[in-house]
Design an enzyme around this catalytic site. Structure first.
Site, short mmCIF file in Angstrom:
data_model
loop_
_atom_site.label_atom_id
_atom_site.label_comp_id
_atom_site.label_asym_id
_atom_site.label_seq_id
_atom_site.Cartn_x
_atom_site.Cartn_y
_atom_site.Cartn_z
N TYR A 156 -16.98 13.30 -17.36
CA TYR A 156 -17.53 11.96 -17.14
C TYR A 156 -18.53 12.01 -15.96
CZ TYR A 156 -17.73 7.24 -15.22
OH TYR A 156 -18.16 6.06 -14.69
N LYS B 117 -8.90 2.87 -19.65
CA LYS B 117 -9.26 3.11 -21.04
C LYS B 117 -8.07 2.86 -21.97
CE LYS B 117 -13.09 4.05 -19.09
NZ LYS B 117 -12.98 4.90 -17.96
N ARG C 201 0.84 -1.22 0.00
CA ARG C 201 0.00 0.00 0.00
C ARG C 201 0.86 1.26 0.00
NH1 ARG C 201 -1.56 2.23 4.38
NH2 ARG C 201 -2.09 0.37 5.56
N ASP D 83 -8.02 16.20 -17.32
CA ASP D 83 -8.26 14.76 -17.49
C ASP D 83 -7.94 14.44 -18.95
OD1 ASP D 83 -9.39 12.24 -18.05
OD2 ASP D 83 -10.84 12.45 -16.43
N1 LCS Z 1 -12.24 10.28 -16.53
C1 LCS Z 1 -12.86 10.01 -17.70
C2 LCS Z 1 -12.71 10.98 -18.82
C3 LCS Z 1 -13.61 8.86 -17.83
O1 LCS Z 1 -14.22 8.63 -19.01
C4 LCS Z 1 -13.74 7.97 -16.74
C5 LCS Z 1 -14.56 6.72 -16.82
C6 LCS Z 1 -13.09 8.29 -15.53
C7 LCS Z 1 -12.33 9.44 -15.48
C8 LCS Z 1 -13.17 7.40 -14.33
O2 LCS Z 1 -12.30 6.35 -14.49
P1 LCS Z 1 -12.48 4.92 -13.78
O3 LCS Z 1 -12.60 5.19 -12.32
O4 LCS Z 1 -13.71 4.31 -14.34
O5 LCS Z 1 -11.23 4.21 -14.13
N2 LCS Z 1 -15.41 6.70 -17.93
C9 LCS Z 1 -16.31 5.77 -18.20
C10 LCS Z 1 -17.21 5.86 -19.27
O6 LCS Z 1 -17.34 6.80 -20.06
N3 LCS Z 1 -17.93 4.76 -19.31
O7 LCS Z 1 -17.66 3.92 -18.26
C11 LCS Z 1 -16.57 4.50 -17.47
#
Ligand code: LCS
Length: 391
Positions: free
Chosen positions: A107, A204, A54, A179
């Site tokens: 998001y 992603k 951790r 982001d």
């Molecule tokens: N930032 C962006 C631009 C995202 O599209 C997402 C997730 C996150 C942060 C959060 O990331 P995670 O915690 O899921 O790794 N976007 C998603 C979407 O458009 N569809 O499902 C998840």
């Protein structure tokens, strides 16, 4: 070194003890101390070494360093998800009584964090349209700590001028956090345009294969060290060593994948733009996109995400999304497989009707994450699904 070479080699050198080309996965929770004195010195910070995963783990550290390297950052830190990365960033910069200015197109999960989690900690957010630079300037208050933007933004592919936001942030002594999930550092490096911090959902494009959840933050060394020592190690949103390794493995092909995502998406965007059942296409690589000129300046290509409105409204969208065979109806993005979804009822369902309207996420808006399949096969799939809509 060209970015494509940095992506392949970067921080990943053959393992010092065995020569292994692929980095070892240190799949361990804890690390043995050679004696009591050594353990105590590690805890005091008098010696550099590993204590407990951790706190620090070589595979996880490598993921942070590799993403920092390709983002042109001094340092980076890996997290268990994109939202964990964003949360740690904010908590490092802001405390009870502080304020954030945030573009309103982000998001849905990030929006929920700003809108409902942070107020519980006494951190308020003003949502604005960051392409309206006067609106942005006015929203900054004496207690504002950060401007937060996504560009291209999820889900409308809105483009925000990073340099202009950075200029405003510097003048007003607040941090600019971008982001960069949609673009990836292969196509856009916000720190080179004056941003202070970059956050990622590594779920992603960075990992790229749709098989993990992960996140990352990169920025100045002092900031990342502060985030690690004051927040991250005490809140524990740590990616597993195996998932960090999967990100490292995925990263190696980032350049070739992004090239293919981008060319496939450009072709599909042109196909959609010419289709009689499509009202409007949202893709920053089309000259009619309002952010086209800015995208051309700050991105080296336009990425794999497309939005489009259908003439037939929400019903037409439903038929289309229920009729695709090769595209998969699913949230997430940046995978090898093409994914299609309906933001208003899915990824952005937390937005109120008024907020959906303000941000242009209409009921007939469909989001497509273009994958790495043969582009003609994808177009043929969309064509047969469009035919199901009727006239
Ligand atoms: N930032 C962006 C631009 C995202 O599209 C997402 C997730 C996150 C942060 C959060 O990331 P995670 O915690 O899921 O790794 N976007 C998603 C979407 O458009 N569809 O499902 C998840």
């Amino acid at each position: 070194m060209h970015i494509a070479t940095k992506i392949v080699h970067g921080e990943q050198h053959p393992d010092k003890t065995t020569g292994a080309i692929s980095p070892p996965i240190y799949q361990t929770s804890t690390f043995a101390f050679k004696d009591v004195e050594y353990g105590a010195r590690l805890f005091k910070g008098e010696e550099n070494g590993y204590i407990y995963t951790r706190l620090k783990n070589p595979t996880i550290e490598l993921m942070g360093r590799q993403i920092a390297l390709i983002e042109s950052a001094e340092a980076g830190l890996a997290f268990s998800s994109g939202l964990a990365a964003i949360f740690a960033t904010i908590i490092t910069c802001a405390k009870n009584g502080d304020h954030i200015v945030c573009d309103h197109t982000i998001y849905g999960g990030s929006y929920a964090q700003f809108n409902s989690v942070l107020p519980r900690l006494g951190i308020q957010t003003t949502f604005i349209d960051a392409t309206q630079y006067d609106e942005l300037k006015v929203a900054i208050m004496p207690n504002t700590k950060m401007i937060y933007i996504e560009t291209p933004a999820n889900p409308t592919l809105k483009i925000i001028d990073i340099s202009r936001c950075a200029e405003i942030a510097k003048k007003r002594h607040v941090l600019l956090c971008v982001d960069n999930t949609f673009a990836t550092p292969y196509l856009q490096r916000p720190l080179e345009f004056g941003a202070d911090i970059v956050v990622h959902s590594a779920t992603k494009y960075l990992s790229g294969h749709g098989d993990i959840i992960g996140g990352a933050v990169v920025g100045k060394k002092d900031f990342i060290e502060q985030m690690h020592s004051e927040i991250a190690k005490h809140t524990g949103a740590i990616i597993s060593p195996f998932n960090a390794w999967l990100v490292l493995r995925g990263l190696k092909t980032l350049a070739v994948r992004m090239d293919r995502h981008s060319t496939n998406a450009m072709e599909i965007a042109n196909f959609l733009a010419a289709h009689s059942k499509v009202k409007r296409v949202y893709f920053p690589g089309l000259p009619e996109h309002p952010g086209y000129e800015i995208a051309k300046r700050q991105m080296s290509d336009y990425g794999g995400m497309i939005g489009f409105d259908l003439n037939g409204g929400k019903e037409a969208g439903k038929i289309l999304m229920n009729s695709v065979k090769l595209c998969t109806l699913a949230v997430s993005l940046g995978d090898i497989d093409t994914l299609i979804e309906h933001p208003a009822s899915m990824t952005h369902a937390v937005y109120s009707d008024e907020e959906l309207q303000n941000t242009g996420i209409g009921p007939a808006f469909v989001r497509l994450s273009v994958g790495l399949e043969n582009v003609q096969d994808l177009i043929d799939d969309l064509k047969q699904a469009f035919e199901k809509i009727g006239r």
